[in-house]
Design a protein around this motif. Structure first.
Motif, PDB file in Angstrom:
ATOM      1  N   ASP A   1      70.999  80.970  34.513  1.00  0.00           N
ATOM      2  CA  ASP A   1      72.031  82.010  34.584  1.00  0.00           C
ATOM      3  C   ASP A   1      72.494  82.411  33.189  1.00  0.00           C
ATOM      4  OD1 ASP A   1      71.862  81.964  37.325  1.00  0.00           O
ATOM      5  OD2 ASP A   1      73.691  80.772  37.613  1.00  0.00           O
ATOM      6  N   GLU A   2      72.656  81.424  32.312  1.00  0.00           N
ATOM      7  CA  GLU A   2      73.097  81.706  30.944  1.00  0.00           C
ATOM      8  C   GLU A   2      72.048  82.517  30.196  1.00  0.00           C
ATOM      9  OE1 GLU A   2      75.444  82.062  27.739  1.00  0.00           O
ATOM     10  OE2 GLU A   2      76.023  81.237  29.675  1.00  0.00           O
TER      11      GLU A   2
ATOM     12  N   GLN B   1      72.348  72.035  36.836  1.00  0.00           N
ATOM     13  CA  GLN B   1      72.269  72.279  35.401  1.00  0.00           C
ATOM     14  C   GLN B   1      71.156  73.262  35.066  1.00  0.00           C
ATOM     15  OE1 GLN B   1      71.798  68.409  33.691  1.00  0.00           O
ATOM     16  NE2 GLN B   1      73.980  67.908  33.836  1.00  0.00           N
TER      17      GLN B   1
ATOM     18  N   ARG C   1      73.156  90.927  28.088  1.00  0.00           N
ATOM     19  CA  ARG C   1      74.101  91.336  27.055  1.00  0.00           C
ATOM     20  C   ARG C   1      73.397  91.902  25.827  1.00  0.00           C
ATOM     21  NH1 ARG C   1      76.849  86.434  25.716  1.00  0.00           N
ATOM     22  NH2 ARG C   1      76.455  85.597  27.748  1.00  0.00           N
TER      23      ARG C   1
ATOM     24  N   GLU D   1      69.866  84.529  31.536  1.00  0.00           N
ATOM     25  CA  GLU D   1      69.882  85.880  32.110  1.00  0.00           C
ATOM     26  C   GLU D   1      71.069  86.688  31.590  1.00  0.00           C
ATOM     27  OE1 GLU D   1      68.638  89.127  34.186  1.00  0.00           O
ATOM     28  OE2 GLU D   1      67.558  87.270  33.839  1.00  0.00           O
ATOM     29  N   ARG D   2      72.241  86.048  31.496  1.00  0.00           N
ATOM     30  CA  ARG D   2      73.416  86.741  30.960  1.00  0.00           C
ATOM     31  C   ARG D   2      73.193  87.156  29.507  1.00  0.00           C
ATOM     32  NH1 ARG D   2      76.302  83.095  34.078  1.00  0.00           N
ATOM     33  NH2 ARG D   2      76.592  81.651  32.362  1.00  0.00           N
ATOM     34  N   LYS D   3      72.608  86.260  28.710  1.00  0.00           N
ATOM     35  CA  LYS D   3      72.323  86.587  27.308  1.00  0.00           C
ATOM     36  C   LYS D   3      71.360  87.759  27.206  1.00  0.00           C
ATOM     37  CE  LYS D   3      72.910  82.448  24.522  1.00  0.00           C
ATOM     38  NZ  LYS D   3      72.190  81.418  23.766  1.00  0.00           N
TER      39      LYS D   3
ATOM     40  N   GLN E   1      72.345  76.682  35.961  1.00  0.00           N
ATOM     41  CA  GLN E   1      73.305  77.159  34.969  1.00  0.00           C
ATOM     42  C   GLN E   1      72.605  77.643  33.708  1.00  0.00           C
ATOM     43  OE1 GLN E   1      75.970  73.860  34.406  1.00  0.00           O
ATOM     44  NE2 GLN E   1      77.299  74.440  36.122  1.00  0.00           N
ATOM     45  N   ARG E   2      71.568  76.905  33.264  1.00  0.00           N
ATOM     46  CA  ARG E   2      70.810  77.334  32.087  1.00  0.00           C
ATOM     47  C   ARG E   2      70.115  78.663  32.343  1.00  0.00           C
ATOM     48  NH1 ARG E   2      69.241  71.780  31.815  1.00  0.00           N
ATOM     49  NH2 ARG E   2      67.275  72.342  32.813  1.00  0.00           N
TER      50      ARG E   2
END
Length: 161
Positions: A83-84, A77, A91, A86-88, A80-81
């Motif tokens: 990674d999220e 978890q 973007r 980093e993706r944000k 995943q947080r």
């Protein structure tokens, strides 16, 4: 995977939907993914039997599997947080990505140098702040030291009288 997890829970005596019957979900996920990597995209009865056998063996051999599974799930978890986030960040901040322009190697190197310079500036600011704090504390000590001496001199003159 969820269908396999419900079936495994039923084998253990659970009702499929509740979490009353505990089992190592992370280990089941790993074994399930491993079977898929070997080319078993469809989990039939034989493959499911192998998965159940491996998970049951793991549960027997590892008495603290609940703690290990909780730690693995927590780590998953957290990853995943991250990674999220980093993706944000990618973007929102990358103008080239927003416009659909591919970055050249030169631009990537320039961006890396910019990030390194910003990191150095942040660490320099922290050092500067720490240095200022030390200097301020020395000034306070000097002021208190002089005031302390003056009050000591006043006490000695009063006692002499």
């Amino acid at each position: 995977f969820e269908e396999a997890a419900r079936a495994f829970q039923k084998i253990l005596g659970g009702h499929g939907g509740s979490s009353a019957t505990a089992f190592p979900r992370c280990k089941l996920q790993k074994v399930f993914d491993q079977q898929r990597k070997f080319g078993c995209n469809v989990i039939d009865f034989r493959v499911f039997h192998r998965v159940v056998k491996e998970i049951s063996q793991y549960m027997l051999e590892t008495p603290d599997w609940k703690r290990l599974d909780a730690e693995a799930e927590e780590e998953q978890q957290r990853q995943q947080r991250l990674d999220e986030i980093e993706r944000k960040r990618q973007r929102e901040s990358d103008v080239y990505h927003i416009c659909g322009i591919k970055k050249t190697q030169e631009l990537r190197e320039l961006e890396l140098k910019k990030e390194q310079a910003l990191d150095r500036a942040k660490s320099a600011a922290k050092l500067r702040a720490a240095g200022n704090a030390v200097i301020q504390s020395q000034k306070v000590v000097k002021r208190l030291g002089a005031a302390g001496l003056a009050s000591k001199m006043q006490r000695s003159t009063i006692q002499d009288v």
